[in-house]
Design an enzyme around this catalytic site. Structure first.
Site, PDB file in Angstrom:
ATOM      1  N   ARG A  26       0.791  -1.226   0.000  1.00  0.00           N
ATOM      2  CA  ARG A  26       0.000   0.000   0.000  1.00  0.00           C
ATOM      3  C   ARG A  26       0.827   1.282   0.000  1.00  0.00           C
ATOM      4  NH1 ARG A  26      -4.673   0.192   4.413  1.00  0.00           N
ATOM      5  NH2 ARG A  26      -4.984  -1.853   3.453  1.00  0.00           N
ATOM      6  N   HIS A  72      -7.824  -4.476  -7.464  1.00  0.00           N
ATOM      7  CA  HIS A  72      -7.623  -3.684  -6.243  1.00  0.00           C
ATOM      8  C   HIS A  72      -8.904  -3.696  -5.402  1.00  0.00           C
ATOM      9  CE1 HIS A  72      -4.958  -0.945  -4.131  1.00  0.00           C
ATOM     10  NE2 HIS A  72      -5.961  -0.093  -3.948  1.00  0.00           N
ATOM     11  N   TYR A 116     -17.967  12.059 -14.540  1.00  0.00           N
ATOM     12  CA  TYR A 116     -17.885  13.218 -15.430  1.00  0.00           C
ATOM     13  C   TYR A 116     -16.534  13.332 -16.139  1.00  0.00           C
ATOM     14  CZ  TYR A 116     -22.008  14.725 -12.808  1.00  0.00           C
ATOM     15  OH  TYR A 116     -23.238  14.790 -12.225  1.00  0.00           O
TER      16      TYR A 116
END
Length: 821
Positions: A26, A72, A116
């Site tokens: 991570r 993931h 968007y």
């Protein structure tokens, strides 16, 4: 069966496993591709989607969906945040994602929702995934064992240095700054040719980080330490320029800010400092930044010194920050602190492994194709027999066996002959096969040389890195300052101009250029002075220059120190700023005396004088290290106040003048030297209701006339010889005949005919006159009219200007030589 488990051992084991998971999976990047798992998975998912730089954009939500669905198993916001950061050119030195839409801003604005925005890999990101299909890296199962993902990307880009990385794991962290791609490639090429190179050698090519937001970088010692040990720090200073709007008004332009700094917060911080009056001299602040770059405009008040304000901005805001380097990376599945050479060596080893594995893959493919072409050539050389064998066979399998037996072919070759189209039998096609075979033999020979000869392998790496630099390198953004700005004396940037410092009784102080005051004849009405309120008046006036130290002593007996240029500049009629913005004064405390002294010798003394006639002599050395909170300069008795402080020598003589027109003249050696907090001894015995108004120091120089002025504008010069030397503590002699016509004495000073005076009145008028115009008279006279005053007006204070042609040096205040305030 005993199933007992030690809680301590289980917790320790579980925590270590968790720590390793966070570190490896991570927070800490792999040294080879410089990526954390989430970034690696984003790029690989985009690669699988065909979402490359030369293809149409895809919705970010599509990419995020593939990443979390395949590789993931975390929240979509974590993946989208990582994708957004890879597209931000103010966070990434060389962005890996080409974003379309609102991807946030340097002001901290959040990006638009992922439904968007659209994204695709940048062209540079394509270099991370080249040859990944050629078994150049190991793959591992994804989280649900249904797919495979790469353990590392076969990147050509030394990303861990190019884009840097930051992250906090369990018990460790990493913070690697971005660097310039061209410089890093130069360092790799140098190390490739000279493996024994030291970190110092590499620093001749990779001098310092290169940040996305540009700005200035300094503290090379810290950078060198980081490159040698893996840990260190350097400073980032904003790019600040000064634009002149007109003769006396400038604007400060901030065009580059430190890496990872929120621009909007910076502007708010500056505005807050201006509102709190911690930074004076700013008239307007606005952010004119647009898509072409940063532009923060700070308009200065007329007469403000830009360098002083810039220096305060650096000290009080994040315009200057420190960056702590911690080059922690994952090496062979273990976190390791690396120096610069280590990072470059690991990347070169990764490239060697990738090229070797790629070459083996290509060699296997080439040899396989060459083997087939050899079989096809045999078939073409014996085409009639091949056709006969095939026609005589009842099944393809039988035909294949006959071909293998007749021409000693392999199974693969025989099958290729059977699959060959009839058009390949033409002479043109036959020549093509032969040409392909010859090219394959050359390729096989080249690939074998890569695997067998380390120099050929290095040549491949060198060619790839050179091409990478040619295509992607860009000019350096951050400018390296070899000399620390902290080592530069700000006074070198400020002109040492002659100035007049004025301060009102209520504490409003300003600095005005001396050239704004022009000489007038005795008896004039003067020009307009500071525009103070009706209940305030100018109490202190000295002439000095910008570079001098200003020692300020309050009525409470405390001492402070400022540079003259630190006092904000104002016009002749300006009110100035309150001294509380510059010094931490208490409620009823005000500055009683200001001294300007360019140098002070260790043998000099400060002479302190109170309104009750108490004097104290203390060594200047005791007051050298004045703190920002001030120091106690003299312990005052109850009801007493400090009215003056002077710099004196052991052989000086002292004249104390009183409000009721008396004066005492005694030798300095009559006062013993005392400690900093001592109270002092009696200098003059005062008559009832009288008080000391000024102190004059004489060292036997050319000035032999004592000038005294009264509140109603009467002034006189009297030879100092008329004031005999007395013992300290006496009642003194008559200095001026005080009447209702003259009013009380304001103060005294020594003059010569070559001197000039500046006089301030309660009507805020200023008059500048020549001492030669003042007639010399006896001690007990009232003098001549110096200033025409209207009813109710009075003289407040005055000072002397020493001409440059007299001293051979810039003008100095009488307060330096004679200590008048």
């Amino acid at each position: 069966m005993n199933n007992n488990i030690s809680i301590e051992q289980e917790i320790k084991k579980s925590y270590l496993e968790y720590s390793l998971s966070v570190i490896i999976g991570r927070a800490i990047p792999d040294v080879r591709d410089g990526l954390k798992p989430v970034h690696r998975r984003i790029l690989y998912a985009m690669h699988e989607l065909g979402n490359s730089y030369n293809r149409p954009y895809k919705k970010s939500a599509r990419v995020v969906g593939d990443v979390i669905g395949k590789y993931h198993p975390h929240g979509d916001s974590a993946v989208y945040d990582a994708l957004v950061r890879m597209a931000q050119d103010f966070n990434m030195r060389d962005p890996l994602v080409d974003g379309q839409g609102n991807f946030g801003s340097i002001d901290g604005d959040a990006p638009a929702a992922m439904r968007y925005t659209e994204a695709r890999m940048s062209r540079l990101a394509g270099e991370f995934l080249g040859d990944i299909e050629k078994k150049t890296v190991n793959f591992r199962p994804n989280y649900d064992n249904t797919l495979y993902e790469p353990e590392v990307l076969p990147t050509k880009v030394p990303n861990i240095l190019i884009n840097g990385s930051s992250g906090i794991a369990v018990g460790m962290a990493t913070n690697i700054p971005p660097h310039n791609l061209g410089e890093v490639v130069d360092g790799l090429l140098h190390l490739l040719d000279k493996p024994q190179s030291s970190v110092q050698d590499l620093m001749s090519l990779i001098k310092a980080p290169d940040l996305p937001t540009g700005a200035y970088i300094y503290n090379m010692k810290g950078i060198r330490e980081a490159y040698e040990t893996g840990r260190g720090s350097f400073k980032i200073r904003s790019r600040v320029d000064v634009e002149s709007k007109n003769k006396n008004q400038d604007s400060i332009i901030i065009s580059e800010i430190p890496f990872a700094l929120n621009k909007s917060n910076l502007v708010e911080k500056i505005a807050g400092l201006v509102n709190e009056k911690k930074i004076e001299g700013i008239s307007d602040l606005r952010d004119e930044s647009d898509r072409t770059g940063i532009r923060i405009v700070i308009d200065l008040k007329k007469g403000s010194i830009p360098d002083v304000i810039i220096n305060k901005l650096y000290k009080l805001t994040a315009l200057e920050t420190s960056f702590g380097i911690n080059m922690m990376a994952v090496v062979n599945n273990r976190p390791q602190l690396l120096n610069l050479k280590d990072v470059l060596e690991h990347f070169l080893e990764h490239r060697k492994e990738v090229i070797i594995r790629r070459s083996r893959y290509d060699l296997e493919k080439a040899e396989h194709r060459a083997h087939i072409l050899e079989g096809l050539q045999i078939a073409l050389d014996n085409i009639d027999e091949v056709v006969r064998l095939i026609r005589s066979s009842t099944t393809p399998a039988q035909a294949k066996e006959k071909l293998i037996s007749a021409f000693k072919l392999s199974s693969v070759q025989a099958q290729a002959i059977l699959d060959m189209r009839l058009q390949r039998l033409t002479n043109l096609e036959r020549e093509k096969l032969l040409e392909e075979y010859r090219e394959l033999l050359k390729k096989i020979e080249y690939l074998k040389s890569i695997l067998e000869n380390i120099q050929v392998l290095k040549t491949v790496i060198r060619d790839e890195l050179t091409e990478l630099k040619k295509v992607y390198a860009s000019p350096r953004k951050s400018i390296i300052l070899e000399k620390n700005p902290d080592d530069i004396d700000i006074m070198d940037m400020i002109p040492d101009q002659d100035v007049v410092l004025t301060m009102s009784r209520k504490g409003y102080i300003k600095r005005t250029l001396l050239e704004f005051y022009h000489q007038q004849k005795r008896g004039g009405k003067g020009i307009a002075g500071a525009n103070v309120s009706e209940k305030d008046f100018i109490s202190t006036l000295i002439t000095t220059s910008n570079h001098q130290d200003i020692y300020l002593f309050s009525n409470k007996g405390k001492a402070y120190k400022l540079k003259a240029y630190e006092i904000p500049e104002g016009s002749r009629t300006a009110r100035g700023v309150h001294i509380n913005n510059l010094l931490p004064l208490s409620g009823d405390e005000y500055i009683a005396t200001a001294l300007s002294e360019r140098t002070m010798n260790k043998d000099d003394f400060f002479l302190f004088v109170t309104k009750r006639g108490i004097v104290k002599k203390s060594a200047v050395e005791l007051y050298k290290n004045l703190r920002s909170l001030g120091l106690i300069a003299v312990n005052l008795r109850e009801g007493d106040e400090l009215i003056g402080v002077r710099v004196i020598t052991q052989d000086a003589r002292i004249v104390l003048s009183t409000r009721d027109g008396f004066a005492i003249h005694f030798a300095c050696n009559e006062i013993r030297s005392m400690g900093r907090v001592a109270s002092g001894v009696k200098g003059i015995s005062l008559r009832k209701s009288d008080q000391v108004v000024s102190v004059v120091i004489t060292n036997g120089e050319d000035r032999t006339d004592l000038f005294t002025i009264s509140e109603k504008g009467f002034g006189k010069k009297t030879s100092l010889d008329m004031y005999r030397i007395q013992s300290r503590g006496g009642k003194g002699l008559i200095n001026m005949k005080v009447t209702s016509k003259t009013g009380p004495v304001v103060g005294s000073m020594l003059l010569s005919d070559n001197d000039e005076l500046i006089i301030f009145t309660s009507a805020n008028k200023i008059i500048r006159v020549s001492a030669a115009d003042i007639r010399q008279v006896g001690r007990s006279t009232q003098g001549v009219k110096m200033v025409n005053l209207e009813d109710g007006q009075k003289v407040i204070c005055f000072d002397m200007i020493i001409q440059e042609n007299q001293l051979g040096s810039p003008s100095r205040s009488e307060a330096e030589e004679h200590g008048y305030d």
